[in-house]
Design an enzyme around this catalytic site. Structure first.
Site, PDB file in Angstrom:
ATOM      1  N   ASN A 129     -33.576 -37.173  17.144  1.00  0.00           N
ATOM      2  CA  ASN A 129     -33.895 -37.825  15.876  1.00  0.00           C
ATOM      3  C   ASN A 129     -35.162 -38.661  15.908  1.00  0.00           C
ATOM      4  OD1 ASN A 129     -32.357 -39.600  17.573  1.00  0.00           O
ATOM      5  ND2 ASN A 129     -32.146 -40.958  15.821  1.00  0.00           N
TER       6      ASN A 129
ATOM      7  N   GLU B 227     -26.151 -44.956  24.640  1.00  0.00           N
ATOM      8  CA  GLU B 227     -26.415 -45.364  23.247  1.00  0.00           C
ATOM      9  C   GLU B 227     -25.935 -44.202  22.386  1.00  0.00           C
ATOM     10  OE1 GLU B 227     -30.341 -48.146  24.045  1.00  0.00           O
ATOM     11  OE2 GLU B 227     -30.488 -46.439  22.710  1.00  0.00           O
TER      12      GLU B 227
ATOM     13  N   CYS C  33     -29.516 -43.539  14.241  1.00  0.00           N
ATOM     14  CA  CYS C  33     -28.161 -44.001  14.620  1.00  0.00           C
ATOM     15  C   CYS C  33     -27.816 -45.309  13.914  1.00  0.00           C
ATOM     16  CB  CYS C  33     -28.107 -44.215  16.118  1.00  0.00           C
ATOM     17  SG  CYS C  33     -29.312 -45.421  16.658  1.00  0.00           S
TER      18      CYS C  33
ATOM     19  N   GLU D 274     -29.701 -51.948  26.281  1.00  0.00           N
ATOM     20  CA  GLU D 274     -31.051 -51.796  26.792  1.00  0.00           C
ATOM     21  C   GLU D 274     -31.969 -52.607  25.888  1.00  0.00           C
ATOM     22  OE1 GLU D 274     -32.317 -48.049  28.474  1.00  0.00           O
ATOM     23  OE2 GLU D 274     -30.247 -47.351  28.610  1.00  0.00           O
TER      24      GLU D 274
HETATM   25  N1  LIG Z   1     -27.209 -45.284  19.716  1.00  0.00           N
HETATM   26  C1  LIG Z   1     -28.446 -44.806  19.639  1.00  0.00           C
HETATM   27  O1  LIG Z   1     -29.441 -45.487  19.963  1.00  0.00           O
HETATM   28  C2  LIG Z   1     -28.667 -43.388  19.146  1.00  0.00           C
HETATM   29  C3  LIG Z   1     -29.965 -42.988  18.925  1.00  0.00           C
HETATM   30  C4  LIG Z   1     -30.192 -41.681  18.466  1.00  0.00           C
HETATM   31  C5  LIG Z   1     -29.139 -40.791  18.241  1.00  0.00           C
HETATM   32  N2  LIG Z   1     -27.888 -41.230  18.474  1.00  0.00           N
HETATM   33  C6  LIG Z   1     -26.767 -40.335  18.199  1.00  0.00           C
HETATM   34  O2  LIG Z   1     -27.095 -39.001  18.629  1.00  0.00           O
HETATM   35  C7  LIG Z   1     -26.521 -38.054  17.723  1.00  0.00           C
HETATM   36  C8  LIG Z   1     -27.581 -37.116  17.195  1.00  0.00           C
HETATM   37  O3  LIG Z   1     -28.452 -36.710  18.238  1.00  0.00           O
HETATM   38  P1  LIG Z   1     -28.192 -35.326  18.990  1.00  0.00           P
HETATM   39  O4  LIG Z   1     -27.614 -34.311  18.061  1.00  0.00           O
HETATM   40  O5  LIG Z   1     -29.415 -34.983  19.769  1.00  0.00           O
HETATM   41  O6  LIG Z   1     -27.068 -35.731  19.994  1.00  0.00           O
HETATM   42  P2  LIG Z   1     -26.481 -34.751  21.090  1.00  0.00           P
HETATM   43  O7  LIG Z   1     -25.450 -35.552  21.744  1.00  0.00           O
HETATM   44  O8  LIG Z   1     -26.109 -33.440  20.547  1.00  0.00           O
HETATM   45  O9  LIG Z   1     -27.707 -34.481  22.095  1.00  0.00           O
HETATM   46  C9  LIG Z   1     -28.355 -35.555  22.695  1.00  0.00           C
HETATM   47  C10 LIG Z   1     -28.944 -35.053  24.003  1.00  0.00           C
HETATM   48  O10 LIG Z   1     -27.865 -34.694  24.852  1.00  0.00           O
HETATM   49  C11 LIG Z   1     -28.057 -33.381  25.334  1.00  0.00           C
HETATM   50  N3  LIG Z   1     -26.729 -32.813  25.582  1.00  0.00           N
HETATM   51  C12 LIG Z   1     -25.924 -32.163  24.708  1.00  0.00           C
HETATM   52  N4  LIG Z   1     -24.781 -31.792  25.310  1.00  0.00           N
HETATM   53  C13 LIG Z   1     -24.865 -32.231  26.607  1.00  0.00           C
HETATM   54  C14 LIG Z   1     -24.020 -32.174  27.747  1.00  0.00           C
HETATM   55  N5  LIG Z   1     -22.821 -31.576  27.684  1.00  0.00           N
HETATM   56  N6  LIG Z   1     -24.434 -32.732  28.912  1.00  0.00           N
HETATM   57  C15 LIG Z   1     -25.642 -33.351  28.989  1.00  0.00           C
HETATM   58  N7  LIG Z   1     -26.502 -33.426  27.942  1.00  0.00           N
HETATM   59  C16 LIG Z   1     -26.106 -32.883  26.772  1.00  0.00           C
HETATM   60  C17 LIG Z   1     -28.842 -32.705  24.254  1.00  0.00           C
HETATM   61  O11 LIG Z   1     -29.514 -31.558  24.738  1.00  0.00           O
HETATM   62  C18 LIG Z   1     -29.803 -33.802  23.865  1.00  0.00           C
HETATM   63  O12 LIG Z   1     -30.868 -33.845  24.776  1.00  0.00           O
HETATM   64  C19 LIG Z   1     -25.907 -38.865  16.614  1.00  0.00           C
HETATM   65  O13 LIG Z   1     -24.535 -39.039  16.876  1.00  0.00           O
HETATM   66  C20 LIG Z   1     -26.595 -40.214  16.707  1.00  0.00           C
HETATM   67  O14 LIG Z   1     -25.822 -41.269  16.208  1.00  0.00           O
HETATM   68  C21 LIG Z   1     -27.607 -42.509  18.921  1.00  0.00           C
HETATM   69  N1  LIG Z   2     -33.351 -47.633  20.517  1.00  0.00           N
HETATM   70  C1  LIG Z   2     -34.034 -47.776  19.362  1.00  0.00           C
HETATM   71  C2  LIG Z   2     -33.725 -47.097  18.204  1.00  0.00           C
HETATM   72  C3  LIG Z   2     -32.619 -46.225  18.117  1.00  0.00           C
HETATM   73  C4  LIG Z   2     -32.481 -45.461  16.996  1.00  0.00           C
HETATM   74  C5  LIG Z   2     -31.396 -44.564  16.826  1.00  0.00           C
HETATM   75  O1  LIG Z   2     -31.444 -43.508  16.182  1.00  0.00           O
HETATM   76  C6  LIG Z   2     -35.198 -48.693  19.343  1.00  0.00           C
HETATM   77  O2  LIG Z   2     -35.734 -49.000  18.261  1.00  0.00           O
HETATM   78  O3  LIG Z   2     -35.567 -49.115  20.465  1.00  0.00           O
END
Ligand SMILES: NC(=O)c1ccc[n+]([C@@H]2O[C@H](COP(=O)([O-])OP(=O)(O)OC[C@H]3O[C@@H](n4cnc5c(N)ncnc54)[C@H](O)[C@@H]3O)[C@@H](O)[C@H]2O)c1
Ligand SMILES: N/C(=C\C=C\C=O)C(=O)O
Length: 486
Positions: A156, A254, A288, A467
């Site tokens: 994202n 995260e 997120c 973090e």
């Molecule tokens: N808390 C935060 O800071 C934050 C930030 C961005 C996105 N997100 C969350 O991420 C989700 C959307 O992003 P996404 O679709 O890329 O998430 P995702 O979990 O599908 O993928 C994230 C990463 O994990 C890898 N991955 C997938 N399955 C895996 C496995 N079994 N083992 C190891 N790696 C694996 C993917 O290739 C990718 O690089 C949403 O739920 C969003 O809330 C959280």
């Molecule tokens: N970790 C951070 C943002 C996360 C965004 C989630 O989608 C940041 O701003 O450092």
């Protein structure tokens, strides 16, 4: 070196075409724009071996100042090449040029500068000890790197979130293996080029590309990986936890969110409408921290709903570089189908659609992309699936509340706990309500205003650990206490 149509891995200082390819698709029009070279288990083993070896090489012999000066060079080179980073991020994500040049790309360099500077002030602790029986000792801490750190980042905010972890990990002297999302690997490939250009020693930064369920899974389960830091979906985090549990190593997660915005009747209404528009629709709802649940006080509900609907109707959806565009497409057809399935679920659960609910019709190539309408709904119970599950799209549900205790309880009734936004001009109320919300981050009269020194992370299904600032320095270091008898 401009990106060609093959995105290579970068292992032990060499760009490698693995001969196994995964298509990289532009979400604006569904066209294949490049292919990423998916890492094989052998290549991942080679990356881990090279990173392990690099821990004993020139990298570990550098002073903190030399290491951090090199990371400043990485930041400076990213800024020199920022136009290429902007083009690459737009190609992978389709997001607006405005957002990419104001948020995504500048934060890449900022993350390196921030943690390079923090590392210079990352001190230990010292105690002069006098025991009850008269012994004396000097105790001091030495901060050592964890070793080989696997970084798994999402699609994202690709560059922002990859560097949010790579920068502090390197600043603390670790060697890194980055596995970006297969949806958005282009800027990570440019980052590898920058590392190579500025002379980061071979093996210190490695890039392995490919599908998470295959490449990511192999990496996180690797016995010679010393720590895993992951940003992504909560369900993926749970899977990684199992994978990592084959050993005993530090993890930083995260994860997902189901974030609330609470608009009190003493809010500045215009500010709240503008703020909730941003917190709901930024990055097509693919942050997120985005708001998916809005709680508005009954006294101002009609005025707020009218204002939010008007604001949503003014959002321009279009090509990334089109003048005034705020909303690009979702990251992929698969994600568009997921978000549309929640729009349908909302209809099935009996929601009232105040705005949106469908897919824009452009009458051109964009109809082959993954665009979606910004959407506002109301009328569902708090325990409906739409109000409990993370959608990760440009949609919010509006609920009405009457008093403070009620809304705090309702906002906390979720399995997630990442972020919240409170809109009120009453400071006592703001400082009273914020700590009662079961989240890691609360914004008051703003949203996504970031100080990189602050604690970032969530509770419950939203993550493990924090973090940001010294929290990152602590996670990416092992403090060793040394006691000298005097
Ligand atoms: N808390 C935060 O800071 C934050 C930030 C961005 C996105 N997100 C969350 O991420 C989700 C959307 O992003 P996404 O679709 O890329 O998430 P995702 O979990 O599908 O993928 C994230 C990463 O994990 C890898 N991955 C997938 N399955 C895996 C496995 N079994 N083992 C190891 N790696 C694996 C993917 O290739 C990718 O690089 C949403 O739920 C969003 O809330 C959280
Ligand atoms: N970790 C951070 C943002 C996360 C965004 C989630 O989608 C940041 O701003 O450092």
């Amino acid at each position: 070196m401009a990106l060609k149509n093959k995105l290579p891995c970068y292992v032990d200082g060499v760009f490698i075409d693995s001969q196994h390819y995964v298509n990289n698709i532009n979400p604006v029009n569904g066209q294949v724009i490049s292919q990423l070279c998916e890492a094989t288990p052998e290549l991942i083993d080679q990356a881990v071996k090279g990173a392990k070896a690099a821990l004993k090489g020139p990298w570990s012999k550098m002073s903190v100042t030399q290491r951090c000066d090199l990371l400043h060079k990485v930041a400076d080179r990213m800024i020199e090449r920022q136009d290429e980073f902007i083009e690459a991020e737009i190609a992978d994500t389709g997001k607006s040029l405005f957002q990419i040049e104001n948020i995504d790309i500048p934060r890449g360099a900022a993350n390196f500068k921030t943690f390079a500077d923090m590392a210079k002030f990352h001190s230990g602790e010292t105690f002069i000890t006098e025991t009850a029986n008269g012994e004396k000792a000097l105790n001091y801490t030495v901060n050592k790197p964890l070793g080989v750190v696997a970084v798994i980042s999402p699609w994202n905010l690709p560059l922002l979130l990859a560097t949010w972890k790579v920068a502090p990990a390197l600043a603390c002297g670790n060697c890194v293996i980055l596995k970006p999302s297969e949806e958005t690997s282009s800027t990570a490939t440019l980052l590898a080029q920058v590392m190579d250009e500025v002379g980061v020693p071979k093996g210190v930064f490695n890039l392995i590309l490919g599908r998470g369920s295959i490449v990511g899974d192999y990496l996180t389960g690797h016995s010679n990986v010393d720590a895993v830091t992951f940003t992504g979906a909560s369900t993926t985090g749970q899977h990684i936890m199992k994978s990592v549990s084959q050993g005993v190593k530090p993890i930083s997660f995260e994860l997902g969110g189901k974030n609330s915005a609470i608009v009190f009747n003493d809010a500045d209404l215009e500010k709240a409408i503008t703020g909730v528009t941003r917190s709901t629709f930024t990055n097509c709802g693919q942050v997120c921290l985005c708001t998916e649940k809005v709680f508005v006080h009954r006294d101002i509900a009609q005025a707020f709903i009218h204002g939010l609907k008007l604001a949503a109707s003014k959002i321009k959806i279009g090509y990334p570089k089109e003048e005034g565009v705020f909303l690009g497409p979702l990251v992929s057809k698969a994600h568009q189908e997921k978000v549309l399935s929640y729009y349908q679920l909302a209809k099935d659960e009996g929601a009232e659609f105040i705005y949106g609910g469908g897919v824009p019709n452009f009458g051109d190539e964009r109809d082959n992309g993954s665009y979606i309408e910004p959407t506002i709904i109301t009328g569902l119970d708090d325990d409906s699936r739409v109000n409990q599950e993370e959608i990760f799209g440009p949609i919010c549900h509006i609920s009405v509340f009457d008093d403070e205790d009620e809304v705090i309880n309702r906002a906390n009734t979720t399995d997630y706990g990442l972020a919240a936004a409170i809109w009120t001009e009453n400071l006592s109320r703001a400082h009273r309500v914020a700590p009662q919300l079961d989240v890691g981050i609360v914004w008051i009269n703003t949203w996504f205003l970031r100080d990189l020194r602050t604690a970032f992370g969530g509770v419950k299904l939203s993550g493990i650990g924090r973090e940001g600032g010294q929290h990152s320095m602590s996670f990416y270091s092992e403090p060793v206490n040394i006691c000298i008898k005097i």
